[in-house]
Design a protein around this motif. Sequence first.
Motif, PDB file in Angstrom:
ATOM      1  N   ASP A  20       0.848  -1.189   0.000  1.00 63.07           N
ATOM      2  CA  ASP A  20       0.000   0.000   0.000  1.00 63.07           C
ATOM      3  C   ASP A  20       0.886   1.242   0.000  1.00 63.07           C
ATOM      4  OD1 ASP A  20      -2.282  -1.509   0.091  1.00 63.07           O
ATOM      5  OD2 ASP A  20      -2.335  -1.566   2.297  1.00 63.07           O
ATOM      6  N   ARG A  21       0.306   2.353  -0.385  1.00 64.48           N
ATOM      7  CA  ARG A  21       1.046   3.610  -0.385  1.00 64.48           C
ATOM      8  C   ARG A  21       1.424   4.028   1.032  1.00 64.48           C
ATOM      9  NH1 ARG A  21       1.191   6.643  -5.103  1.00 64.48           N
ATOM     10  NH2 ARG A  21      -0.130   5.833  -6.735  1.00 64.48           N
ATOM     11  N   ASP A  22       0.668   3.676   1.979  1.00 60.43           N
ATOM     12  CA  ASP A  22       0.941   4.073   3.365  1.00 60.43           C
ATOM     13  C   ASP A  22       2.126   3.314   3.943  1.00 60.43           C
ATOM     14  OD1 ASP A  22      -1.218   5.721   3.171  1.00 60.43           O
ATOM     15  OD2 ASP A  22      -2.629   4.284   4.041  1.00 60.43           O
ATOM     16  N   ASP A  23       2.496   2.181   3.329  1.00 60.09           N
ATOM     17  CA  ASP A  23       3.601   1.386   3.847  1.00 60.09           C
ATOM     18  C   ASP A  23       4.964   2.021   3.569  1.00 60.09           C
ATOM     19  OD1 ASP A  23       1.769  -0.440   4.710  1.00 60.09           O
ATOM     20  OD2 ASP A  23       2.005  -1.784   2.977  1.00 60.09           O
ATOM     21  N   ALA A  24       5.069   2.872   2.558  1.00 59.84           N
ATOM     22  CA  ALA A  24       6.347   3.480   2.178  1.00 59.84           C
ATOM     23  C   ALA A  24       6.745   4.563   3.174  1.00 59.84           C
ATOM     24  CB  ALA A  24       6.237   4.093   0.792  1.00 59.84           C
ATOM     25  N   PRO A  25       8.039   4.762   3.381  1.00 63.91           N
ATOM     26  CA  PRO A  25       8.471   5.851   4.275  1.00 63.91           C
ATOM     27  C   PRO A  25       8.021   7.204   3.717  1.00 63.91           C
ATOM     28  CG  PRO A  25      10.317   4.418   3.694  1.00 63.91           C
ATOM     29  CD  PRO A  25       9.159   3.970   2.895  1.00 63.91           C
ATOM     30  N   THR A  26       7.968   8.178   4.549  1.00 59.63           N
ATOM     31  CA  THR A  26       7.416   9.483   4.176  1.00 59.63           C
ATOM     32  C   THR A  26       8.286  10.204   3.143  1.00 59.63           C
ATOM     33  OG1 THR A  26       8.532  10.497   6.038  1.00 59.63           O
ATOM     34  CG2 THR A  26       6.243   9.829   6.352  1.00 59.63           C
ATOM     35  N   HIS A  27       9.584  10.023   3.183  1.00 54.76           N
ATOM     36  CA  HIS A  27      10.430  10.743   2.227  1.00 54.76           C
ATOM     37  C   HIS A  27      10.320  10.161   0.820  1.00 54.76           C
ATOM     38  CE1 HIS A  27      13.088   7.623   3.956  1.00 54.76           C
ATOM     39  NE2 HIS A  27      13.653   7.587   2.753  1.00 54.76           N
ATOM     40  N   PHE A  28       9.735   8.944   0.663  1.00 50.88           N
ATOM     41  CA  PHE A  28       9.508   8.396  -0.668  1.00 50.88           C
ATOM     42  C   PHE A  28       8.112   8.668  -1.196  1.00 50.88           C
ATOM     43  CE2 PHE A  28      12.922   5.170   0.377  1.00 50.88           C
ATOM     44  CZ  PHE A  28      13.846   5.748  -0.447  1.00 50.88           C
ATOM     45  N   ARG A  29       7.237   9.102  -0.341  1.00 52.45           N
ATOM     46  CA  ARG A  29       5.865   9.328  -0.771  1.00 52.45           C
ATOM     47  C   ARG A  29       5.757  10.644  -1.541  1.00 52.45           C
ATOM     48  NH1 ARG A  29       2.788   8.422   4.827  1.00 52.45           N
ATOM     49  NH2 ARG A  29       3.793   6.484   5.338  1.00 52.45           N
ATOM     50  N   PRO A  30       5.047  10.625  -2.668  1.00 52.29           N
ATOM     51  CA  PRO A  30       4.833  11.907  -3.368  1.00 52.29           C
ATOM     52  C   PRO A  30       3.875  12.779  -2.574  1.00 52.29           C
ATOM     53  CG  PRO A  30       3.645  10.149  -4.469  1.00 52.29           C
ATOM     54  CD  PRO A  30       4.425   9.499  -3.363  1.00 52.29           C
ATOM     55  N   SER A  31       4.225  14.044  -2.459  1.00 51.33           N
ATOM     56  CA  SER A  31       3.335  14.949  -1.731  1.00 51.33           C
ATOM     57  C   SER A  31       2.713  15.923  -2.722  1.00 51.33           C
ATOM     58  CB  SER A  31       4.117  15.705  -0.655  1.00 51.33           C
ATOM     59  OG  SER A  31       5.048  16.566  -1.263  1.00 51.33           O
TER      60      SER A  31
ATOM     61  N   SER B 183       4.456  18.575  -6.236  1.00 57.59           N
ATOM     62  CA  SER B 183       3.971  18.525  -7.612  1.00 57.59           C
ATOM     63  C   SER B 183       3.250  19.802  -8.033  1.00 57.59           C
ATOM     64  CB  SER B 183       3.046  17.325  -7.792  1.00 57.59           C
ATOM     65  OG  SER B 183       1.906  17.467  -6.955  1.00 57.59           O
ATOM     66  N   ASN B 184       3.072  20.727  -7.111  1.00 56.11           N
ATOM     67  CA  ASN B 184       2.353  21.954  -7.418  1.00 56.11           C
ATOM     68  C   ASN B 184       3.260  22.896  -8.217  1.00 56.11           C
ATOM     69  OD1 ASN B 184       0.563  23.996  -7.519  1.00 56.11           O
ATOM     70  ND2 ASN B 184       0.389  24.287  -5.298  1.00 56.11           N
ATOM     71  N   GLY B 185       2.801  23.447  -9.345  1.00 53.90           N
ATOM     72  CA  GLY B 185       3.594  24.347 -10.183  1.00 53.90           C
ATOM     73  C   GLY B 185       3.745  25.726  -9.584  1.00 53.90           C
ATOM     74  N   SER B 186       2.856  26.096  -8.686  1.00 52.59           N
ATOM     75  CA  SER B 186       2.928  27.438  -8.106  1.00 52.59           C
ATOM     76  C   SER B 186       4.153  27.586  -7.212  1.00 52.59           C
ATOM     77  CB  SER B 186       1.649  27.757  -7.333  1.00 52.59           C
ATOM     78  OG  SER B 186       1.505  26.869  -6.241  1.00 52.59           O
ATOM     79  N   THR B 187       4.651  26.493  -6.628  1.00 54.91           N
ATOM     80  CA  THR B 187       5.843  26.601  -5.789  1.00 54.91           C
ATOM     81  C   THR B 187       7.060  26.974  -6.629  1.00 54.91           C
ATOM     82  OG1 THR B 187       6.217  24.223  -6.014  1.00 54.91           O
ATOM     83  CG2 THR B 187       4.992  24.958  -4.084  1.00 54.91           C
ATOM     84  N   TRP B 188       7.147  26.452  -7.840  1.00 57.54           N
ATOM     85  CA  TRP B 188       8.258  26.823  -8.724  1.00 57.54           C
ATOM     86  C   TRP B 188       8.179  28.292  -9.114  1.00 57.54           C
ATOM     87  CZ3 TRP B 188      12.380  24.040  -9.023  1.00 57.54           C
ATOM     88  CH2 TRP B 188      12.306  22.664  -8.805  1.00 57.54           C
TER      89      TRP B 188
END
Length: 180
Positions: A4-15, A19-24
């Motif tokens: 499951d996605r929840d099983d992966a460590p937090t630094h590997f999970r996409p946030s 992915s938001n373009g406004s941050t760039w």
Amino acid sequence: MKADRDDAPTHFRPSARRSNGSTWIVASFLGSILTVGMLYTLSALYMHDVADQILNGQKSKQAPIAEITRSAPAEKDWDKIVEEVARRSSETERTSQSTQIQQPKQTEYNAATYLPAHAVNVIPATRAHQVRETAKSADKVRVTIIEQSPSMKDRACWPHKEGSIERRNCRSAVGLSHRD
């Protein structure tokens, strides 16, 4: 086995924040403002130093890389030089006047008064150097005919096709052992 996605460590999970373009856009805007501010501050400091130098009358004189010096001009007798040039020009005028024969200009053009113009770029013909050929008499010349036999390479490698690898290998092997 599926993870499951929840099983992966937090630094590997996409946030969603990454992915938001406004941050760039915001990061680029802040970077450009910071860069323009630094350039403005540095140019103001540089101009302040230049203004201080102008006000104080201090001019930064840099040491020259190389110094160019000219030797003192040689004393020339200009009267002699002018006389020499005048003498040369008068000589050339005399020679050009003596070579040209003054003929009256042709004003009337018909068959009776026709005068052909001379060619301007004519070089006077001179005799060419004649080469003397010594004739050999027929009785002094001897012709000797020698029978020519084919080389050992041709005699040994004749059954192979011309240009084939076998013929080349044969010729190289024969050539090493038999020299003609």
